[in-house]
Structures are given as C-alpha cells and as structure tokens.
Design an enzyme around this catalytic site. Structure first.
Site, PDB file in Angstrom:
ATOM      1  N   SER A  51      26.219  40.950  88.366  1.00  0.00           N
ATOM      2  CA  SER A  51      26.255  41.951  87.291  1.00  0.00           C
ATOM      3  C   SER A  51      27.293  43.053  87.528  1.00  0.00           C
ATOM      4  O   SER A  51      27.043  44.221  87.203  1.00  0.00           O
ATOM      5  CB  SER A  51      24.864  42.546  87.057  1.00  0.00           C
ATOM      6  N   LYS A 100      32.204  30.081  85.262  1.00  0.00           N
ATOM      7  CA  LYS A 100      31.060  29.151  85.158  1.00  0.00           C
ATOM      8  C   LYS A 100      31.374  28.101  84.080  1.00  0.00           C
ATOM      9  O   LYS A 100      32.548  27.742  83.919  1.00  0.00           O
ATOM     10  CB  LYS A 100      29.755  29.917  84.906  1.00  0.00           C
ATOM     11  N   GLU A 125      23.951  29.043  92.114  1.00  0.00           N
ATOM     12  CA  GLU A 125      23.569  28.106  91.055  1.00  0.00           C
ATOM     13  C   GLU A 125      23.685  26.664  91.549  1.00  0.00           C
ATOM     14  O   GLU A 125      22.879  25.803  91.195  1.00  0.00           O
ATOM     15  CB  GLU A 125      24.427  28.354  89.800  1.00  0.00           C
ATOM     16  N   GLY A 161      23.573  37.644  86.582  1.00  0.00           N
ATOM     17  CA  GLY A 161      23.310  37.429  85.162  1.00  0.00           C
ATOM     18  C   GLY A 161      22.079  38.166  84.655  1.00  0.00           C
ATOM     19  O   GLY A 161      21.600  37.900  83.556  1.00  0.00           O
ATOM     20  N   HIS A 203      27.912  28.452  95.658  1.00  0.00           N
ATOM     21  CA  HIS A 203      27.357  29.410  94.691  1.00  0.00           C
ATOM     22  C   HIS A 203      25.846  29.166  94.567  1.00  0.00           C
ATOM     23  O   HIS A 203      25.385  28.021  94.646  1.00  0.00           O
ATOM     24  CB  HIS A 203      28.040  29.249  93.331  1.00  0.00           C
ATOM     25  N   ASN A 244      34.523  34.283  87.850  1.00  0.00           N
ATOM     26  CA  ASN A 244      33.888  32.967  87.888  1.00  0.00           C
ATOM     27  C   ASN A 244      33.447  32.661  86.463  1.00  0.00           C
ATOM     28  O   ASN A 244      32.464  33.203  85.984  1.00  0.00           O
ATOM     29  CB  ASN A 244      32.687  32.994  88.848  1.00  0.00           C
ATOM     30  N   GLU A 267      26.233  37.537  96.973  1.00  0.00           N
ATOM     31  CA  GLU A 267      25.688  37.553  95.620  1.00  0.00           C
ATOM     32  C   GLU A 267      24.165  37.475  95.683  1.00  0.00           C
ATOM     33  O   GLU A 267      23.607  36.370  95.811  1.00  0.00           O
ATOM     34  CB  GLU A 267      26.219  36.356  94.816  1.00  0.00           C
TER      35      GLU A 267
HETATM   36  P1  13P Z   1      27.287  37.855  86.667  1.00  0.00           P
HETATM   37  O1  13P Z   1      28.471  38.749  86.944  1.00  0.00           O
HETATM   38  O2  13P Z   1      27.264  37.289  85.307  1.00  0.00           O
HETATM   39  O3  13P Z   1      26.014  38.495  87.110  1.00  0.00           O
HETATM   40  O4  13P Z   1      27.480  36.555  87.654  1.00  0.00           O
HETATM   41  C1  13P Z   1      27.743  36.756  88.988  1.00  0.00           C
HETATM   42  C2  13P Z   1      28.149  35.463  89.585  1.00  0.00           C
HETATM   43  O5  13P Z   1      27.356  34.558  89.728  1.00  0.00           O
HETATM   44  C3  13P Z   1      29.563  35.313  89.985  1.00  0.00           C
HETATM   45  O6  13P Z   1      29.743  34.170  90.755  1.00  0.00           O
END
Ligand code: 13P
Length: 251
Positions: A212, A11, A97, A173, A95, A9, A167
């Site tokens: 992560s 982002k 976010e 992150g 997601h 992903n 997740e």
């Molecule tokens: P990270 O791997 O940067 O923690 O992000 C996970 C994520 O949100 C994947 O959709």
C-alpha cells in the site's frame, strides 16, 4: 550510498493500449530525476513492449516470476534466458501471492533466486509475514527463515548488489501500510542479519518496502535509514501516482 529504487509490480494488469499510455506517462514524469532508479515489472507478454518503449529512457523493466529450470520440457514456464533476451534488469522472486496462491516454498524461491542470478537478471527477493504471524510475535523469525533459505543456497556472496523487498502480507492491497517505524524495524533486522555475514555486502543490498505505498505515504517511508525504495502494486498502474512516488525517492 545506496541509490533508491522504486519498482512497479503490475501484477496481472494491463493491455497493449493501456500500457502504452502508462509507460509514456512514467517515462516523461521521471525524466531528469536524480538519485533514484525506476523500474516496472510487467506481465511476460508485455516485456517486448516495455523494451521497445523504454529502451531510450531511464526506466528499467523486468518480470514478476521465472522458472527455476534453465530450459526444457516445462510447459508454460518462462526461463531466465528469455527474460534476458528482452533485456530485463529485474525479476521479482517469492512474492507472497506466489507463495500463498501457487505454493512456492522457501526452497523453490531460493532456486529461482539462484537461477535469476546465474542468468544475469537481478532478483528482487520478497519476504514478509502474515497478520497472524505478526500478532503471534513471529515477525523476525518468519523473515529470518525466508531469508536464510536463500542465504543457505546462494551464500552471502549471492547477495552482493541484491534487492530484497519487505512486504508485510497484511499491508498488500489492503490500504493498511506499515508505519515507517514498523517497516524500519524489520528493514533494520534484515540488514542486521546480512551484516553478521558480511558487512560490506550488507551495506550494498537495497531493501525495498512494499504494501500500500502511495504518493501520500512514500516520503515518510523513504526517510527511514534502511528503506531504500519501494515495490509498488496498485499505485504503479497510475502514472501520476507512480511518478510521485519516484519523485519522493529522488534527491
Ligand atoms: P499494493 O501496493 O497494491 O499494496 O501491492 C504491493 C505489492 O504486492 C507489490 O509487490
């Protein structure tokens, strides 16, 4: 047996020049791997680039969001037919976010899931609890609520061959990964919820872990019986890291 799936992903990261290098590195690195499917979910403007560069490779591509509407006067939105136009195999739905920063409700996420399915693009449905919810002992309740919102709209039949990503919000992150045991517990609960409705559909749903995931912790996560791959954020922007995660999932 479920084939493992590792999805990057990206982002809101990337540029034409950087993507070119990253995609070339991934393509070369995963060539010849067996027992794992690899994909990248890129920002919308780069779907054409992903399609062009990956068409003759084993790497699939997709998007990170879509509109719940089919088409029409919805300024700034992207419809599933547009994703399909660029041969997108996957689209991330719900997601954390988007839930937290853009106010996407369970009901909207369910509509997006249905829209993706009806347009022939596989949704990757994200679920996960916040740290406060975990500390309050509400993990199962939160996950069940997020899943049930989609199940009541799509039915268990809508989950045939589907992808769910667990997740935990506190692991995204942050460098904090759920332990393989913590993740397995939730993955098992997700599968259990689906098994109650239809065991054969449940057996075919791939449940990815996200939060992560790195080259260094992927193998121990993938060794768990209900962890069918990963949804990778930061580490998917570095070809060697992403390739190493794909290798950890390969047979
Ligand atoms: P990270 O791997 O940067 O923690 O992000 C996970 C994520 O949100 C994947 O959709």
């Amino acid at each position: 047996m479920r084939q493992k799936l590792v999805v990057g992903n990206w982002k809101m990261h990337g540029s034409l020049a950087a993507n070119q290098m990253l995609l070339a590195g991934i393509q070369a690195g995963v060539a010849g791997l067996t027992g794992v499917e690899c994909a990248v979910c890129v920002p919308y403007p780069y779907l054409a680039q992903a399609q062009q560069q990956l068409s003759c490779s084993a790497v699939a591509w997709g998007a990170q969001n879509l509109s719940e509407q089919a088409q029409g006067a919805f300024t700034g939105e992207i419809g599933v037919a547009m994703l399909a136009d660029f041969a997108s195999r996957y689209v991330i739905v719900g997601h954390s976010e988007r839930r937290a920063l853009y106010g996407e409700s369970d009901a909207l996420v369910a509509q997006k899931f249905l829209r993706a399915r009806s347009g022939g693009v596989s949704p990757i449905l994200c679920v996960g609890e916040t740290l406060e919810q975990r500390q309050a002992g509400q993990v199962r309740e939160v996950i069940a609520g997020q899943l049930n919102a989609v199940l009541s709209a799509a039915g268990i039949a809508g989950f045939a061959g589907a992808v769910v990503a667990y997740e935990p919000v506190w692991a995204i992150g942050t460098g904090l990964t759920a332990t393989p045991e913590q993740a397995q517990e939730v993955h098992g609960a997700i599968r259990g919820l689906l098994v109650e409705l239809d065991a054969s559909v449940a057996a075919g749903v791939r449940v990815l872990y996200g939060g992560s995931v790195k080259a260094g912790n992927a193998a121990e996560l993938f060794a768990m019986p209900d962890i069918d791959g990963a949804l990778v954020g930061g580490a998917s922007l570095v070809a060697e890291e992403f390739v190493a995660i794909c290798r950890a999932a390969a047979l």
